[in-house]
Scaffold this active site. Structure first.
Site, short mmCIF file in Angstrom:
data_model
loop_
_atom_site.label_atom_id
_atom_site.label_comp_id
_atom_site.label_asym_id
_atom_site.label_seq_id
_atom_site.Cartn_x
_atom_site.Cartn_y
_atom_site.Cartn_z
CG HIS A 60 13.57 -6.63 5.32
ND1 HIS A 60 12.74 -7.73 5.49
CD2 HIS A 60 12.93 -5.81 4.44
CE1 HIS A 60 11.65 -7.57 4.75
NE2 HIS A 60 11.74 -6.42 4.12
CG ASN A 133 7.97 -9.49 2.44
OD1 ASN A 133 9.05 -9.40 3.00
ND2 ASN A 133 7.31 -8.44 2.00
CE1 TYR A 343 13.24 -2.85 -1.70
CE2 TYR A 343 14.53 -4.67 -0.86
CZ TYR A 343 13.36 -3.95 -0.88
OH TYR A 343 12.32 -4.30 -0.06
#
Length: 488
Positions: A60, A133, A343
């Protein structure tokens, strides 16, 4: 089952040379988890993976963002006690980042790739991040396979070129990817703009109400602009003439007052249904039928303000699916469980341990914790306040009422796959839902993507997956590649 030769001396190992017994399934407490922190192979893979790129995001990397608000339009308090969803008409400020997945920071916007759809809600209880997404499913369902998957989407270590051999080899050896591959190769694989696509939480989450009763939930953001996609040839032309097309479109639309909006809906599943539903509801490669669990309206998201500085707001924005608020919790989804760690760990590496003190990430709720020091500590660093807990000096203390709702776990701790291995029904259903023109374009896209693959073995293995989803699907791809559907 692992596809590796168990008698081969070429054993996969950890970075310390220990052999890896299972590289397909995370170590879980029973078939549905949760994932155990003692799975050192999983943690090593994810931690190392997060540190493979400097300084852009590993995935990303290329994206655009905008500020806006979320307004509740329907009462969902019977399902969740989350304060920002507590009453109709309530507005919460938010920030969203759209992105491609595999490309580098300077790559083109109009490539065939999933799009990231990451939303940060600045609630009075702290930040809530929904990191999804533009597709309701994903390529894999266990985080232990994520570094391997993304490696196939990146560049060959020798040639520094994209490697279709790796892409299709991995997908053909990971049949759970078939549903997402079909979506990716369909018309929706190249959205016309960020404004003209849906967004999904993809994973299953848990909502808990004020009485402590829980339900499973899936998120669906439906674009009010309508779905629009790009023809593959038009997309290629734009990639060469205006590689920042989506970024430019979003900025210009907001700048002229054409504020994009999405309606948020959820699917609600009673907790007990998870044991009897025909697909595992925590498998992120599967969807829940909307006939079984209809969409329920929740609210509306409107984007009405552009960033003042791209780096400070879009590039330094950090999102984690582990950023929950009271009333929203994790599910046993194995892919989600890995993301809860990966993350935030990526952000601590890429932006720094104090990334949440940056204006774009800073919550509107007061932060009271004992985290001190670290690089780029630009706030008061806690001043002279108490820096440990428990304490006798009036410092912040734990809040028992905000504990997560209890959940039962059972079974042996083991590297366990999902019980359900039907990777073909939903992909086939999707193929059969498409019009003839859509099927033709889907097959053409698949054939075009597979032609550069140098090994017929890989092509045949993937054709067999298409055929199992729908015989016509497999036959048409085989014909396009000048091959025969494997007899087996």
């Amino acid at each position: 089952m692992s596809t590796s030769n168990q008698n081969s001396p070429n054993k996969l190992t950890t970075s310390t040379g220990a052999p890896v017994g299972d590289n397909q399934n995370s170590l879980t407490a029973g078939p549905r988890g949760p994932v155990l922190i003692q799975d050192v192979h999983l943690l090593e893979k994810l931690a190392h993976f997060n540190r493979e790129r400097v300084p852009e995001r590993v995935v990303h990397a290329k994206g655009a963002g905008a500020h806006g608000y979320f307004e509740v339009t329907q009462d969902v308090s019977r399902y969740t006690k989350a304060a920002f969803l507590s009453e109709v008409g309530k507005r919460t400020p938010m920030f969203i980042r759209f992105s491609t997945v595999a490309g580098e920071l300077g790559s083109a916007d109009t490539v065939r790739d999933p799009r990231g759809f990451a939303v940060k809600f600045y609630t009075e209880e702290g930040n809530y991040d929904l990191v999804g997404n533009n597709t309701p499913v994903f390529f894999i369902r266990d985080a232990i396979k994520f570094p391997d998957f993304i490696h196939t989407q990146k560049r060959h270590p020798q040639t520094h070129l994209k490697n279709p051999n790796a892409v299709w080899d991995f997908w053909s050896l990971s049949p759970e990817s078939l549903h997402q591959v079909t979506i990716l190769m369909s018309d929706r694989g190249i959205p016309a703009t960020y404004r003209h696509m849906h967004g999904f939480g993809s994973h299953t989450f848990k909502w808990v109400n004020a009485e402590g009763k829980g339900v499973w939930v899936k998120y669906h953001f439906k674009t009010e602009q309508g779905i629009k996609n790009l023809d593959v040839n038009v997309a290629a032309e734009i990639a060469g003439t205006n590689p920042d097309y989506h970024t430019e479109d979003l900025f210009n639309a907001i700048d002229k007052g054409d504020f994009p909006a999405w309606k948020l809906y959820v699917q609600i599943m009673p907790l007990e249904d998870a044991d009897t539903y025909r697909f595992d509801p925590f498998d992120v490669t599967k969807v829940w039928s909307q006939k079984d669990y209809p969409l329920i309206e929740v609210g509306r998201m409107v984007l009405n303000r552009n960033p003042e500085n791209y780096f400070a707001e879009v590039e330094q924005a950090t999102f984690s699916p582990g950023n929950f608020v009271s009333g929203i919790e994790a599910s046993p989804d194995k892919m989600l469980q890995g993301r809860l760690f990966a993350y935030s760990d990526a952000h601590r590496y890429r932006v720094g341990a104090n990334h949440n003190t940056l204006p774009i990430n800073r919550p509107v709720a007061e932060v009271r914790n004992n985290q001190r020091d670290g690089q780029m500590r630009a706030d008061g660093n806690g001043g002279s306040s108490t820096y440990y807990e428990p304490n006798s000096f009036g410092g912040p203390t734990e809040s028992p009422k905000d504990r997560i709702s209890p959940f039962e776990v059972s079974g042996y701790a083991n590297s366990t796959a999902y019980d359900h291995d039907d990777h073909y029904t939903q992909a086939g259903d999707l193929y059969r839902l498409l019009s003839e023109d859509e099927r033709t374009r889907l097959v053409a896209n698949v054939v075009g993507a597979m032609k550069p693959v140098e090994h017929d073995e890989i092509k045949l293995r993937q054709i067999a997956h298409f055929y199992k989803a729908d015989p016509e699907y497999g036959q048409r791809v085989a014909e396009g590649l000048g091959l025969q559907v494997p007899k087996a």
